[in-house]
Design a protein around this motif. Structure first.
Motif, PDB file in Angstrom:
ATOM      1  N   ALA A 275      -7.667  -8.961  39.279  1.00 57.32           N
ATOM      2  CA  ALA A 275      -6.234  -8.664  39.310  1.00 57.32           C
ATOM      3  C   ALA A 275      -6.055  -7.161  39.440  1.00 57.32           C
ATOM      4  CB  ALA A 275      -5.553  -9.175  38.048  1.00 57.32           C
ATOM      5  N   TYR A 276      -5.239  -6.771  40.389  1.00 61.05           N
ATOM      6  CA  TYR A 276      -5.021  -5.350  40.659  1.00 61.05           C
ATOM      7  C   TYR A 276      -3.590  -4.951  40.339  1.00 61.05           C
ATOM      8  CZ  TYR A 276      -9.188  -5.932  43.565  1.00 61.05           C
ATOM      9  OH  TYR A 276     -10.439  -6.217  44.022  1.00 61.05           O
ATOM     10  N   CYS A 277      -3.404  -3.651  40.235  1.00 68.06           N
ATOM     11  CA  CYS A 277      -2.068  -3.073  40.302  1.00 68.06           C
ATOM     12  C   CYS A 277      -1.223  -3.396  39.064  1.00 68.06           C
ATOM     13  CB  CYS A 277      -1.360  -3.569  41.572  1.00 68.06           C
ATOM     14  SG  CYS A 277       0.150  -2.683  41.948  1.00 68.06           S
ATOM     15  N   ILE A 278      -0.026  -2.809  39.030  1.00 72.58           N
ATOM     16  CA  ILE A 278       0.937  -3.094  37.972  1.00 72.58           C
ATOM     17  C   ILE A 278       1.471  -4.507  38.118  1.00 72.58           C
ATOM     18  CG2 ILE A 278       1.671  -0.754  37.354  1.00 72.58           C
ATOM     19  CD1 ILE A 278       3.802  -0.889  39.514  1.00 72.58           C
ATOM     20  N   CYS A 279       1.351  -5.075  39.321  1.00 66.03           N
ATOM     21  CA  CYS A 279       1.865  -6.423  39.552  1.00 66.03           C
ATOM     22  C   CYS A 279       0.826  -7.485  39.193  1.00 66.03           C
ATOM     23  CB  CYS A 279       2.318  -6.589  41.002  1.00 66.03           C
ATOM     24  SG  CYS A 279       0.973  -6.520  42.214  1.00 66.03           S
ATOM     25  N   ARG A 280      -0.404  -7.051  38.887  1.00 67.50           N
ATOM     26  CA  ARG A 280      -1.494  -7.934  38.476  1.00 67.50           C
ATOM     27  C   ARG A 280      -1.755  -9.079  39.457  1.00 67.50           C
ATOM     28  NH1 ARG A 280      -3.930  -4.386  36.544  1.00 67.50           N
ATOM     29  NH2 ARG A 280      -5.552  -5.780  35.824  1.00 67.50           N
ATOM     30  N   SER A 281      -1.588  -8.834  40.741  1.00 66.74           N
ATOM     31  CA  SER A 281      -1.956  -9.852  41.714  1.00 66.74           C
ATOM     32  C   SER A 281      -3.309  -9.481  42.306  1.00 66.74           C
ATOM     33  CB  SER A 281      -0.902  -9.976  42.820  1.00 66.74           C
ATOM     34  OG  SER A 281      -1.219  -9.116  43.897  1.00 66.74           O
ATOM     35  N   SER A 282      -3.960 -10.430  42.934  1.00 68.38           N
ATOM     36  CA  SER A 282      -5.283 -10.173  43.498  1.00 68.38           C
ATOM     37  C   SER A 282      -5.186  -9.925  45.002  1.00 68.38           C
ATOM     38  CB  SER A 282      -6.208 -11.352  43.213  1.00 68.38           C
ATOM     39  OG  SER A 282      -5.628 -12.532  43.733  1.00 68.38           O
ATOM     40  N   ASP A 283      -3.959  -9.708  45.480  1.00 72.09           N
ATOM     41  CA  ASP A 283      -3.752  -9.501  46.906  1.00 72.09           C
ATOM     42  C   ASP A 283      -4.313  -8.159  47.337  1.00 72.09           C
ATOM     43  OD1 ASP A 283      -2.875  -9.310  49.491  1.00 72.09           O
ATOM     44  OD2 ASP A 283      -0.755  -9.061  48.993  1.00 72.09           O
ATOM     45  N   CYS A 284      -5.380  -8.177  48.131  1.00 72.87           N
ATOM     46  CA  CYS A 284      -5.921  -6.906  48.613  1.00 72.87           C
ATOM     47  C   CYS A 284      -5.795  -6.806  50.128  1.00 72.87           C
ATOM     48  CB  CYS A 284      -7.360  -6.689  48.141  1.00 72.87           C
ATOM     49  SG  CYS A 284      -8.435  -8.065  48.471  1.00 72.87           S
ATOM     50  N   SER A 285      -4.907  -7.601  50.706  1.00 75.86           N
ATOM     51  CA  SER A 285      -4.675  -7.516  52.149  1.00 75.86           C
ATOM     52  C   SER A 285      -3.706  -6.383  52.479  1.00 75.86           C
ATOM     53  CB  SER A 285      -4.119  -8.838  52.676  1.00 75.86           C
ATOM     54  OG  SER A 285      -2.880  -9.128  52.071  1.00 75.86           O
ATOM     55  N   ARG A 286      -2.882  -5.994  51.489  1.00 77.39           N
ATOM     56  CA  ARG A 286      -1.972  -4.881  51.683  1.00 77.39           C
ATOM     57  C   ARG A 286      -2.678  -3.571  51.393  1.00 77.39           C
ATOM     58  NH1 ARG A 286       1.057  -7.584  47.371  1.00 77.39           N
ATOM     59  NH2 ARG A 286       2.130  -5.664  46.870  1.00 77.39           N
ATOM     60  N   PHE A 287      -2.082  -2.479  51.854  1.00 73.00           N
ATOM     61  CA  PHE A 287      -2.629  -1.152  51.583  1.00 73.00           C
ATOM     62  C   PHE A 287      -2.703  -0.886  50.079  1.00 73.00           C
ATOM     63  CE2 PHE A 287      -1.254   3.125  50.313  1.00 73.00           C
ATOM     64  CZ  PHE A 287      -2.460   3.774  50.523  1.00 73.00           C
ATOM     65  N   MET A 288      -3.839  -0.351  49.648  1.00 73.43           N
ATOM     66  CA  MET A 288      -4.012  -0.035  48.232  1.00 73.43           C
ATOM     67  C   MET A 288      -4.552   1.370  48.073  1.00 73.43           C
ATOM     68  SD  MET A 288      -5.669  -3.595  46.940  1.00 73.43           S
ATOM     69  CE  MET A 288      -5.348  -3.495  45.201  1.00 73.43           C
ATOM     70  N   ILE A 289      -4.301   1.943  46.902  1.00 74.14           N
ATOM     71  CA  ILE A 289      -4.826   3.275  46.580  1.00 74.14           C
ATOM     72  C   ILE A 289      -5.462   3.199  45.195  1.00 74.14           C
ATOM     73  CG2 ILE A 289      -2.598   4.084  45.638  1.00 74.14           C
ATOM     74  CD1 ILE A 289      -3.344   6.884  46.832  1.00 74.14           C
ATOM     75  N   GLY A 290      -6.586   3.864  45.038  1.00 75.67           N
ATOM     76  CA  GLY A 290      -7.290   3.843  43.760  1.00 75.67           C
ATOM     77  C   GLY A 290      -6.935   5.035  42.902  1.00 75.67           C
TER      78      GLY A 290
END
Length: 66
Positions: free
Chosen positions: A8-23
């Motif tokens: 789970a990523y991000c503040i939204c806690r979704s596992s969607d990594c198809s969108r642009f992300m920043i670490g």
């Protein structure tokens, strides 16, 4: 866990990594650009990104631009 797609990523806690992300360079957490208001174009100019949580813990942290 162990499998990448369970993460789970991000503040939204979704596992969607198809969108642009920043670490975040503080906590190594990944954030969706659209969740934190950073476009992929803007991110090209960011050298070090710190998320809100890290900046709250350490107010001296500044997102560094190239």
């Amino acid at each position: 866990g162990g499998k990448q797609e369970d993460q789970a990523y991000c503040i939204c806690r979704s596992s969607d990594c198809s969108r642009f992300m920043i670490g975040c360079d503080g906590c190594e957490e990944w954030y969706h650009g659209d969740c934190i208001g950073i476009t992929e174009k803007e991110a090209k100019h960011i050298k070090q990104y710190y998320c809100r949580r890290c900046k709250k813990e350490n107010p001296e942290l500044q997102t560094i631009f190239r």
